[in-house]
Write a protein that holds these residues in place. Structure first.
Motif, PDB file in Angstrom:
ATOM      1  N   ILE A  45      -1.909 147.162 -16.063  1.00 53.85           N
ATOM      2  CA  ILE A  45      -1.243 146.148 -15.253  1.00 53.85           C
ATOM      3  C   ILE A  45      -2.067 145.918 -13.992  1.00 53.85           C
ATOM      4  CG2 ILE A  45       0.821 145.598 -13.923  1.00 53.85           C
ATOM      5  CD1 ILE A  45       2.398 147.402 -15.756  1.00 53.85           C
ATOM      6  N   ASP A  46      -2.271 144.657 -13.671  1.00 53.31           N
ATOM      7  CA  ASP A  46      -2.972 144.292 -12.444  1.00 53.31           C
ATOM      8  C   ASP A  46      -1.919 143.958 -11.392  1.00 53.31           C
ATOM      9  OD1 ASP A  46      -4.631 143.410 -10.463  1.00 53.31           O
ATOM     10  OD2 ASP A  46      -5.525 141.782 -11.623  1.00 53.31           O
ATOM     11  N   LEU A  47      -1.795 144.803 -10.377  1.00 53.63           N
ATOM     12  CA  LEU A  47      -0.812 144.600  -9.317  1.00 53.63           C
ATOM     13  C   LEU A  47      -1.458 144.128  -8.011  1.00 53.63           C
ATOM     14  CD1 LEU A  47       1.458 147.734  -9.868  1.00 53.63           C
ATOM     15  CD2 LEU A  47       1.865 145.386 -10.602  1.00 53.63           C
ATOM     16  N   LYS A  48      -2.712 143.689  -8.088  1.00 50.70           N
ATOM     17  CA  LYS A  48      -3.418 143.230  -6.887  1.00 50.70           C
ATOM     18  C   LYS A  48      -2.648 142.054  -6.275  1.00 50.70           C
ATOM     19  CE  LYS A  48      -7.564 142.082  -7.696  1.00 50.70           C
ATOM     20  NZ  LYS A  48      -8.931 141.631  -7.893  1.00 50.70           N
ATOM     21  N   HIS A  49      -2.444 142.121  -4.970  1.00 50.03           N
ATOM     22  CA  HIS A  49      -1.701 141.045  -4.319  1.00 50.03           C
ATOM     23  C   HIS A  49      -1.938 141.052  -2.808  1.00 50.03           C
ATOM     24  CE1 HIS A  49       0.904 144.525  -3.743  1.00 50.03           C
ATOM     25  NE2 HIS A  49       1.437 143.894  -2.727  1.00 50.03           N
ATOM     26  N   VAL A  50      -1.551 139.952  -2.178  1.00 49.43           N
ATOM     27  CA  VAL A  50      -1.540 139.823  -0.718  1.00 49.43           C
ATOM     28  C   VAL A  50      -0.189 139.218  -0.336  1.00 49.43           C
ATOM     29  CG1 VAL A  50      -4.034 139.533  -0.452  1.00 49.43           C
ATOM     30  CG2 VAL A  50      -2.593 137.528  -0.764  1.00 49.43           C
ATOM     31  N   HIS A  51       0.190 139.443   0.899  1.00 52.89           N
ATOM     32  CA  HIS A  51       1.433 138.853   1.395  1.00 52.89           C
ATOM     33  C   HIS A  51       1.099 137.850   2.482  1.00 52.89           C
ATOM     34  CE1 HIS A  51       4.245 141.547  -0.650  1.00 52.89           C
ATOM     35  NE2 HIS A  51       3.336 142.497  -0.468  1.00 52.89           N
ATOM     36  N   GLU A  52       1.758 136.719   2.429  1.00 53.40           N
ATOM     37  CA  GLU A  52       1.603 135.726   3.485  1.00 53.40           C
ATOM     38  C   GLU A  52       2.777 135.881   4.447  1.00 53.40           C
ATOM     39  OE1 GLU A  52       0.973 131.780   2.067  1.00 53.40           O
ATOM     40  OE2 GLU A  52      -0.590 132.408   0.676  1.00 53.40           O
ATOM     41  N   TYR A  53       2.460 135.729   5.729  1.00 51.96           N
ATOM     42  CA  TYR A  53       3.526 135.807   6.731  1.00 51.96           C
ATOM     43  C   TYR A  53       3.182 134.908   7.905  1.00 51.96           C
ATOM     44  CZ  TYR A  53       0.420 139.013   9.272  1.00 51.96           C
ATOM     45  OH  TYR A  53      -0.641 139.574   9.950  1.00 51.96           O
ATOM     46  N   GLU A  54       4.190 134.633   8.671  1.00 53.24           N
ATOM     47  CA  GLU A  54       3.992 133.793   9.846  1.00 53.24           C
ATOM     48  C   GLU A  54       3.993 134.679  11.081  1.00 53.24           C
ATOM     49  OE1 GLU A  54       6.382 130.278  12.136  1.00 53.24           O
ATOM     50  OE2 GLU A  54       6.366 130.227   9.938  1.00 53.24           O
ATOM     51  N   ASP A  55       2.927 134.559  11.855  1.00 49.49           N
ATOM     52  CA  ASP A  55       2.790 135.351  13.080  1.00 49.49           C
ATOM     53  C   ASP A  55       3.185 134.464  14.262  1.00 49.49           C
ATOM     54  OD1 ASP A  55       2.204 137.297  14.908  1.00 49.49           O
ATOM     55  OD2 ASP A  55       0.024 137.158  14.686  1.00 49.49           O
ATOM     56  N   SER A  56       4.322 134.758  14.847  1.00 50.08           N
ATOM     57  CA  SER A  56       4.814 133.946  15.970  1.00 50.08           C
ATOM     58  C   SER A  56       4.486 134.622  17.294  1.00 50.08           C
ATOM     59  CB  SER A  56       6.323 133.759  15.867  1.00 50.08           C
ATOM     60  OG  SER A  56       6.646 133.064  14.696  1.00 50.08           O
ATOM     61  N   THR A  57       3.931 133.849  18.200  1.00 43.85           N
ATOM     62  CA  THR A  57       3.633 134.329  19.555  1.00 43.85           C
ATOM     63  C   THR A  57       4.170 133.312  20.556  1.00 43.85           C
ATOM     64  OG1 THR A  57       1.490 133.242  19.657  1.00 43.85           O
ATOM     65  CG2 THR A  57       1.527 135.476  18.743  1.00 43.85           C
ATOM     66  N   ILE A  58       3.999 133.609  21.820  1.00 39.59           N
ATOM     67  CA  ILE A  58       4.434 132.677  22.870  1.00 39.59           C
ATOM     68  C   ILE A  58       3.656 131.371  22.754  1.00 39.59           C
ATOM     69  CG2 ILE A  58       4.517 132.299  25.373  1.00 39.59           C
ATOM     70  CD1 ILE A  58       4.930 135.326  25.666  1.00 39.59           C
ATOM     71  N   ASP A  59       2.391 131.460  22.377  1.00 45.84           N
ATOM     72  CA  ASP A  59       1.528 130.277  22.285  1.00 45.84           C
ATOM     73  C   ASP A  59       1.766 129.459  21.011  1.00 45.84           C
ATOM     74  OD1 ASP A  59       0.355 131.118  24.641  1.00 45.84           O
ATOM     75  OD2 ASP A  59      -1.218 132.245  23.610  1.00 45.84           O
ATOM     76  N   GLY A  60       2.546 129.965  20.113  1.00 42.83           N
ATOM     77  CA  GLY A  60       2.791 129.244  18.859  1.00 42.83           C
ATOM     78  C   GLY A  60       2.827 130.213  17.685  1.00 42.83           C
ATOM     79  N   SER A  76       1.165 131.121  13.603  1.00 43.31           N
ATOM     80  CA  SER A  76       0.104 130.854  12.631  1.00 43.31           C
ATOM     81  C   SER A  76       0.413 131.615  11.348  1.00 43.31           C
ATOM     82  CB  SER A  76      -1.263 131.262  13.185  1.00 43.31           C
ATOM     83  OG  SER A  76      -1.289 132.646  13.447  1.00 43.31           O
ATOM     84  N   ASN A  77      -0.039 131.046  10.268  1.00 45.51           N
ATOM     85  CA  ASN A  77       0.133 131.703   8.967  1.00 45.51           C
ATOM     86  C   ASN A  77      -0.997 132.689   8.762  1.00 45.51           C
ATOM     87  OD1 ASN A  77       2.450 130.285   8.321  1.00 45.51           O
ATOM     88  ND2 ASN A  77       1.285 128.607   7.407  1.00 45.51           N
ATOM     89  N   LYS A  78      -0.658 133.875   8.320  1.00 44.82           N
ATOM     90  CA  LYS A  78      -1.649 134.924   8.086  1.00 44.82           C
ATOM     91  C   LYS A  78      -1.382 135.591   6.752  1.00 44.82           C
ATOM     92  CE  LYS A  78      -2.610 135.976  12.912  1.00 44.82           C
ATOM     93  NZ  LYS A  78      -2.724 137.042  13.904  1.00 44.82           N
ATOM     94  N   GLN A  79      -2.340 136.427   6.339  1.00 44.80           N
ATOM     95  CA  GLN A  79      -2.197 137.189   5.100  1.00 44.80           C
ATOM     96  C   GLN A  79      -2.507 138.655   5.362  1.00 44.80           C
ATOM     97  OE1 GLN A  79      -4.887 135.504   2.227  1.00 44.80           O
ATOM     98  NE2 GLN A  79      -3.322 134.117   1.432  1.00 44.80           N
ATOM     99  N   THR A  80      -1.850 139.517   4.612  1.00 45.49           N
ATOM    100  CA  THR A  80      -2.181 140.937   4.671  1.00 45.49           C
ATOM    101  C   THR A  80      -3.455 141.171   3.867  1.00 45.49           C
ATOM    102  OG1 THR A  80      -0.886 141.429   2.697  1.00 45.49           O
ATOM    103  CG2 THR A  80       0.244 141.612   4.824  1.00 45.49           C
ATOM    104  N   LYS A  81      -4.025 142.343   4.023  1.00 44.34           N
ATOM    105  CA  LYS A  81      -5.173 142.705   3.184  1.00 44.34           C
ATOM    106  C   LYS A  81      -4.701 142.879   1.748  1.00 44.34           C
ATOM    107  CE  LYS A  81      -7.805 145.049   6.763  1.00 44.34           C
ATOM    108  NZ  LYS A  81      -8.427 146.309   7.174  1.00 44.34           N
ATOM    109  N   GLU A  82      -5.655 142.758   0.811  1.00 51.15           N
ATOM    110  CA  GLU A  82      -5.315 142.972  -0.596  1.00 51.15           C
ATOM    111  C   GLU A  82      -4.804 144.390  -0.791  1.00 51.15           C
ATOM    112  OE1 GLU A  82      -8.398 142.210  -3.422  1.00 51.15           O
ATOM    113  OE2 GLU A  82      -8.004 140.068  -3.418  1.00 51.15           O
ATOM    114  N   ALA A  83      -3.765 144.522  -1.612  1.00 48.24           N
ATOM    115  CA  ALA A  83      -3.224 145.842  -1.936  1.00 48.24           C
ATOM    116  C   ALA A  83      -3.354 146.076  -3.437  1.00 48.24           C
ATOM    117  CB  ALA A  83      -1.759 145.915  -1.531  1.00 48.24           C
TER     118      ALA A  83
END
Length: 120
Positions: free
Chosen positions: A58-73, A75-82
């Motif tokens: 089974i190939d379980l390689k994946h990344v997670h996308e998340y939104e990083d909210s700061t005072i300045d706004g 941005s969409n980011k991703q975690t490292k591959e797991a």
């Protein structure tokens, strides 16, 4: 009268050799060959494999996308591959594996039932 009929039936059943458990050793993977005695090596064409002797992973390689909210706004980011490596569920057959086979169809086909563990 009954004894000759019983003898005939016994002789017939021995002659047709319907099914039988036998053991062998994998001698080649590609093409698959299994040696069951000194004189007989079974080619891939007569071997039927059960799921317990076929490699599964089974190939379980994946990344997670998340939104990083700061005072300045934000941005969409991703975690490292797991889980970069595949997870092996069933090893499959390898050269020198000892296997249990079921002879069927009067020895025309052999079902590879399972691998034997060391010491079996």
């Amino acid at each position: 009268m009954l004894v000759p009929i019983q003898k005939t039936i016994k002789n017939y059943l021995e002659a047709v050799d319907l099914t039988d458990i036998t053991y062998g050793v994998v001698t080649s993977i590609s093409p698959l060959k299994i040696k069951i005695d000194q004189k007989l090596e079974l080619p891939e064409q007569v071997l039927l494999l059960t799921s317990s002797v076929v490699r599964k992973e089974i190939d379980l390689k994946h990344v997670h996308e998340y939104e990083d909210s700061t005072i300045d706004g934000s941005s969409n980011k991703q975690t490292k591959e797991a889980f970069n490596e595949k997870i092996v569920i069933t090893e499959g057959l390898e050269v020198k594996d000892k296997v249990m086979l079921l002879k069927v169809n009067n020895g025309q086909k052999y079902v590879v039932l399972d691998k034997l563990q060391a010491g079996d």
